[in-house]
Enzyme design. Sequence first.
Site, PDB file in Angstrom:
ATOM      1  N   ASN A 106       0.947  -1.208   0.134  1.00  0.00           N
ATOM      2  CA  ASN A 106       0.017   0.101  -0.120  1.00  0.00           C
ATOM      3  C   ASN A 106       1.026   1.371  -0.110  1.00  0.00           C
ATOM      4  O   ASN A 106       2.005   1.181   0.811  1.00  0.00           O
ATOM      5  CB  ASN A 106      -0.850   0.086   1.226  1.00  0.00           C
ATOM      6  CG  ASN A 106      -1.769  -1.346   1.389  1.00  0.00           C
ATOM      7  OD1 ASN A 106      -2.161  -1.845   0.211  1.00  0.00           O
ATOM      8  ND2 ASN A 106      -2.163  -1.488   2.424  1.00  0.00           N
ATOM      9  N   HIS A 123       5.938  -0.525  -2.670  1.00  0.00           N
ATOM     10  CA  HIS A 123       5.558   0.101  -3.871  1.00  0.00           C
ATOM     11  C   HIS A 123       5.541   1.670  -3.660  1.00  0.00           C
ATOM     12  O   HIS A 123       4.854   1.994  -4.416  1.00  0.00           O
ATOM     13  CB  HIS A 123       4.095  -0.374  -4.177  1.00  0.00           C
ATOM     14  CG  HIS A 123       3.879  -1.798  -4.660  1.00  0.00           C
ATOM     15  ND1 HIS A 123       2.834  -2.560  -4.700  1.00  0.00           N
ATOM     16  CD2 HIS A 123       4.870  -2.643  -5.140  1.00  0.00           C
ATOM     17  CE1 HIS A 123       3.271  -3.746  -5.173  1.00  0.00           C
ATOM     18  NE2 HIS A 123       4.286  -4.005  -5.590  1.00  0.00           N
ATOM     19  N   THR A 190      -4.319  -9.045   0.603  1.00  0.00           N
ATOM     20  CA  THR A 190      -3.996  -8.670  -0.917  1.00  0.00           C
ATOM     21  C   THR A 190      -4.398 -10.058  -1.704  1.00  0.00           C
ATOM     22  O   THR A 190      -4.574 -11.261  -1.294  1.00  0.00           O
ATOM     23  CB  THR A 190      -2.242  -8.858  -0.862  1.00  0.00           C
ATOM     24  OG1 THR A 190      -2.048  -8.662  -2.132  1.00  0.00           O
ATOM     25  CG2 THR A 190      -1.895 -10.041  -0.225  1.00  0.00           C
ATOM     26  N   ASN A 215      -8.029 -12.794   4.295  1.00  0.00           N
ATOM     27  CA  ASN A 215      -8.986 -12.139   3.179  1.00  0.00           C
ATOM     28  C   ASN A 215     -10.459 -12.879   3.314  1.00  0.00           C
ATOM     29  O   ASN A 215     -10.634 -13.918   3.393  1.00  0.00           O
ATOM     30  CB  ASN A 215      -8.271 -12.655   1.908  1.00  0.00           C
ATOM     31  CG  ASN A 215      -8.538 -11.538   0.618  1.00  0.00           C
ATOM     32  OD1 ASN A 215      -9.707 -11.514   0.492  1.00  0.00           O
ATOM     33  ND2 ASN A 215      -7.438 -11.549  -0.084  1.00  0.00           N
TER      34      ASN A 215
HETATM   35  C1  BV8 Z   1       8.330  -5.629 -11.700  1.00  0.00           C
HETATM   36  C2  BV8 Z   1       1.745   1.340  -6.915  1.00  0.00           C
HETATM   37  C3  BV8 Z   1      10.379  -6.093 -13.104  1.00  0.00           C
HETATM   38  C4  BV8 Z   1       1.106   2.030  -7.777  1.00  0.00           C
HETATM   39  C5  BV8 Z   1       1.475  -0.882  -7.581  1.00  0.00           C
HETATM   40  C6  BV8 Z   1       3.064 -11.676 -15.316  1.00  0.00           C
HETATM   41  C7  BV8 Z   1       3.029 -12.490 -14.196  1.00  0.00           C
HETATM   42  C8  BV8 Z   1       3.565 -12.147 -13.165  1.00  0.00           C
HETATM   43  C9  BV8 Z   1       4.069 -10.742 -13.098  1.00  0.00           C
HETATM   44  C10 BV8 Z   1       4.036  -9.939 -14.165  1.00  0.00           C
HETATM   45  C11 BV8 Z   1       3.338 -10.561 -15.402  1.00  0.00           C
HETATM   46  N1  BV8 Z   1       3.311  -9.293 -16.136  1.00  0.00           N
HETATM   47  C12 BV8 Z   1       3.800  -8.388 -15.719  1.00  0.00           C
HETATM   48  C13 BV8 Z   1       4.296  -8.690 -14.580  1.00  0.00           C
HETATM   49  C14 BV8 Z   1       4.961  -8.006 -13.540  1.00  0.00           C
HETATM   50  C15 BV8 Z   1       4.072  -6.871 -12.612  1.00  0.00           C
HETATM   51  C16 BV8 Z   1       2.886  -7.709 -12.176  1.00  0.00           C
HETATM   52  O1  BV8 Z   1       2.729  -8.387 -11.366  1.00  0.00           O
HETATM   53  N2  BV8 Z   1       1.865  -7.676 -12.997  1.00  0.00           N
HETATM   54  C17 BV8 Z   1       0.389  -8.246 -12.493  1.00  0.00           C
HETATM   55  C18 BV8 Z   1      -0.748  -7.280 -12.607  1.00  0.00           C
HETATM   56  C19 BV8 Z   1       0.275  -9.547 -13.092  1.00  0.00           C
HETATM   57  N3  BV8 Z   1       4.873  -6.371 -11.684  1.00  0.00           N
HETATM   58  C20 BV8 Z   1       5.398  -5.426 -12.013  1.00  0.00           C
HETATM   59  O2  BV8 Z   1       5.435  -4.621 -12.821  1.00  0.00           O
HETATM   60  C21 BV8 Z   1       6.452  -4.895 -10.788  1.00  0.00           C
HETATM   61  N4  BV8 Z   1       7.870  -4.693 -11.172  1.00  0.00           N
HETATM   62  O3  BV8 Z   1       8.032  -6.697 -11.903  1.00  0.00           O
HETATM   63  O4  BV8 Z   1       9.507  -5.103 -12.037  1.00  0.00           O
HETATM   64  C22 BV8 Z   1      11.653  -5.282 -13.309  1.00  0.00           C
HETATM   65  C23 BV8 Z   1      12.441  -5.660 -12.856  1.00  0.00           C
HETATM   66  C24 BV8 Z   1      13.856  -4.992 -12.967  1.00  0.00           C
HETATM   67  C25 BV8 Z   1      14.170  -3.727 -13.757  1.00  0.00           C
HETATM   68  C26 BV8 Z   1      12.816  -3.262 -14.190  1.00  0.00           C
HETATM   69  C27 BV8 Z   1      11.538  -4.006 -14.129  1.00  0.00           C
HETATM   70  C28 BV8 Z   1       5.903  -3.605  -9.946  1.00  0.00           C
HETATM   71  C29 BV8 Z   1       4.617  -3.841  -9.619  1.00  0.00           C
HETATM   72  C30 BV8 Z   1       4.138  -2.678  -8.586  1.00  0.00           C
HETATM   73  C31 BV8 Z   1       2.877  -1.942  -9.333  1.00  0.00           C
HETATM   74  N5  BV8 Z   1       2.239  -0.894  -8.331  1.00  0.00           N
HETATM   75  N6  BV8 Z   1       1.092   0.166  -6.668  1.00  0.00           N
HETATM   76  C32 BV8 Z   1      -0.237   2.739  -7.431  1.00  0.00           C
HETATM   77  O5  BV8 Z   1      -0.820   2.293  -6.110  1.00  0.00           O
HETATM   78  O6  BV8 Z   1      -0.874   3.724  -7.930  1.00  0.00           O
HETATM   79  S1  BV8 Z   1       0.711  -2.467  -7.727  1.00  0.00           S
HETATM   80  C33 BV8 Z   1      -0.848  -2.547  -6.696  1.00  0.00           C
HETATM   81  O7  BV8 Z   1      -1.206  -3.645  -6.719  1.00  0.00           O
HETATM   82  C34 BV8 Z   1      -0.827  -1.761  -5.422  1.00  0.00           C
HETATM   83  O8  BV8 Z   1       0.207  -1.336  -4.694  1.00  0.00           O
HETATM   84  C35 BV8 Z   1      -1.602  -2.983  -4.661  1.00  0.00           C
HETATM   85  O9  BV8 Z   1      -1.278  -2.866  -3.415  1.00  0.00           O
HETATM   86  C36 BV8 Z   1      -0.933  -4.204  -5.366  1.00  0.00           C
HETATM   87  C37 BV8 Z   1      -1.642  -5.416  -5.182  1.00  0.00           C
HETATM   88  O10 BV8 Z   1      -2.889  -5.316  -4.991  1.00  0.00           O
HETATM   89  P1  BV8 Z   1      -3.566  -5.655  -3.759  1.00  0.00           P
HETATM   90  O11 BV8 Z   1      -2.794  -5.007  -2.548  1.00  0.00           O
HETATM   91  O12 BV8 Z   1      -3.763  -7.182  -3.574  1.00  0.00           O
HETATM   92  O13 BV8 Z   1      -4.964  -5.083  -3.971  1.00  0.00           O
HETATM   93  P2  BV8 Z   1      -6.129  -5.959  -4.761  1.00  0.00           P
HETATM   94  O14 BV8 Z   1      -7.319  -4.700  -5.008  1.00  0.00           O
HETATM   95  O15 BV8 Z   1      -5.733  -6.732  -5.813  1.00  0.00           O
HETATM   96  O16 BV8 Z   1      -6.941  -6.878  -3.679  1.00  0.00           O
HETATM   97  C38 BV8 Z   1      -7.379  -6.454  -2.410  1.00  0.00           C
HETATM   98  C39 BV8 Z   1      -7.681  -7.700  -1.684  1.00  0.00           C
HETATM   99  O17 BV8 Z   1      -8.351  -7.297  -0.414  1.00  0.00           O
HETATM  100  C40 BV8 Z   1      -8.576  -8.635  -2.399  1.00  0.00           C
HETATM  101  O18 BV8 Z   1      -8.137  -9.960  -2.375  1.00  0.00           O
HETATM  102  C41 BV8 Z   1      -9.704  -8.450  -1.435  1.00  0.00           C
HETATM  103  O19 BV8 Z   1     -10.570  -9.644  -1.277  1.00  0.00           O
HETATM  104  C42 BV8 Z   1      -9.215  -8.102  -0.175  1.00  0.00           C
HETATM  105  N7  BV8 Z   1      -9.974  -7.568   0.803  1.00  0.00           N
HETATM  106  C43 BV8 Z   1     -11.149  -6.550   0.818  1.00  0.00           C
HETATM  107  N8  BV8 Z   1     -11.547  -6.072   1.778  1.00  0.00           N
HETATM  108  C44 BV8 Z   1     -10.590  -6.756   2.695  1.00  0.00           C
HETATM  109  C45 BV8 Z   1      -9.757  -7.619   2.140  1.00  0.00           C
HETATM  110  N9  BV8 Z   1      -8.844  -8.232   2.827  1.00  0.00           N
HETATM  111  C46 BV8 Z   1      -8.956  -8.043   4.237  1.00  0.00           C
HETATM  112  N10 BV8 Z   1      -9.684  -7.363   4.961  1.00  0.00           N
HETATM  113  C47 BV8 Z   1     -10.831  -6.608   4.159  1.00  0.00           C
HETATM  114  N11 BV8 Z   1     -11.831  -5.958   4.805  1.00  0.00           N
END
Ligand code: BV8
Length: 246
Positions: A106, A123, A190, A215
């Site tokens: 976050n 992040h 997450t 979660n």
């Molecule tokens: C990198 C900042 C390499 C910005 C964010 C294919 C496969 C694997 C990986 C990849 C791929 N293709 C591309 C990639 C890499 C990519 C990635 O993972 N993509 C995903 C979409 C597949 N990753 C990257 O690009 C990372 N960098 O790999 O770099 C590299 C190396 C060297 C040199 C150059 C490059 C960088 C990723 C960072 C992105 N930035 N945030 C901003 O905020 O504006 S990520 C963003 O997603 C947020 O930070 C967020 O926190 C994060 C993860 O999401 P969650 O936190 O899980 O949030 P989400 O909404 O998804 O889920 C919430 C959960 O809460 C749900 O499950 C829900 O059920 C639950 N919930 C709801 N209420 C509650 C609850 N839980 C508990 N209590 C509750 N009350």
Amino acid sequence: MTSIRDIPDALIAALRDARHVCVLTGAGVSAESGVPTFREAQDGLWAKYRAEELATPEAFLADPVLIWRWYRWRRELVAEAQPNSGHLAIAKLADRVPRFTLVTQNVDNLHQRAGSSNVIEFHGNIFEDRCFADGSLQAGDDGTAVPTCSECGGNLRPGVVWFGEAIPERALNESCAAAADCDLFLSIGTSSLVYPAAGLADLAKQNGAMVAEINPNPTMNAARFDFSLAGNSGVILPELLNSLSL
Ligand code: BV8
């Protein structure tokens, strides 16, 4: 309502005996503070955009004004939010175990506002401003459509990590070291979709830690966890903390 009886005894025992607890949080931990999670449909003006499409350097280069409007909207939203019982329980948990590492995906500063210290911001932080050209930390947003760097005159950007960008080296190294060393890893609020953050749970597991998620919607990776507690972090975490007092 989750109560102690719903939390597996083995997890409570692992928490009580833990030498080092590592916690990874995601947007779900801030949901009960009224902050929409990252993948929930954005509301109002932003409903037509997907967060993953806006949180990229390409989107910023294409339309820095739009991206700054998005981040200012989010800054205002999180600035008005208050830490919830889940954030507060995490801050208290840190004082109840011998060693505690908090890694958050976050960018909302709510863990720090709840009293957590040494927070590893995997992040980045939405309230920081950085020069787009060299990533250096800058004085801050002057309110213009796209604030400029006092050093080079180029555009400033919010100090968050965008998709396709590397995780800050220190944050990555410290998080991997903690995941590999801990004996209990809690993945809280997450979707475990974003890497390398989501890989920390695997690293902990590979190094012999017990791994549990909290979660309300068990993630597709739940099978790799020892425990998947279905419920809100703001409810389960205070119960988990209470279990240490019994
Ligand atoms: C990198 C900042 C390499 C910005 C964010 C294919 C496969 C694997 C990986 C990849 C791929 N293709 C591309 C990639 C890499 C990519 C990635 O993972 N993509 C995903 C979409 C597949 N990753 C990257 O690009 C990372 N960098 O790999 O770099 C590299 C190396 C060297 C040199 C150059 C490059 C960088 C990723 C960072 C992105 N930035 N945030 C901003 O905020 O504006 S990520 C963003 O997603 C947020 O930070 C967020 O926190 C994060 C993860 O999401 P969650 O936190 O899980 O949030 P989400 O909404 O998804 O889920 C919430 C959960 O809460 C749900 O499950 C829900 O059920 C639950 N919930 C709801 N209420 C509650 C609850 N839980 C508990 N209590 C509750 N009350």
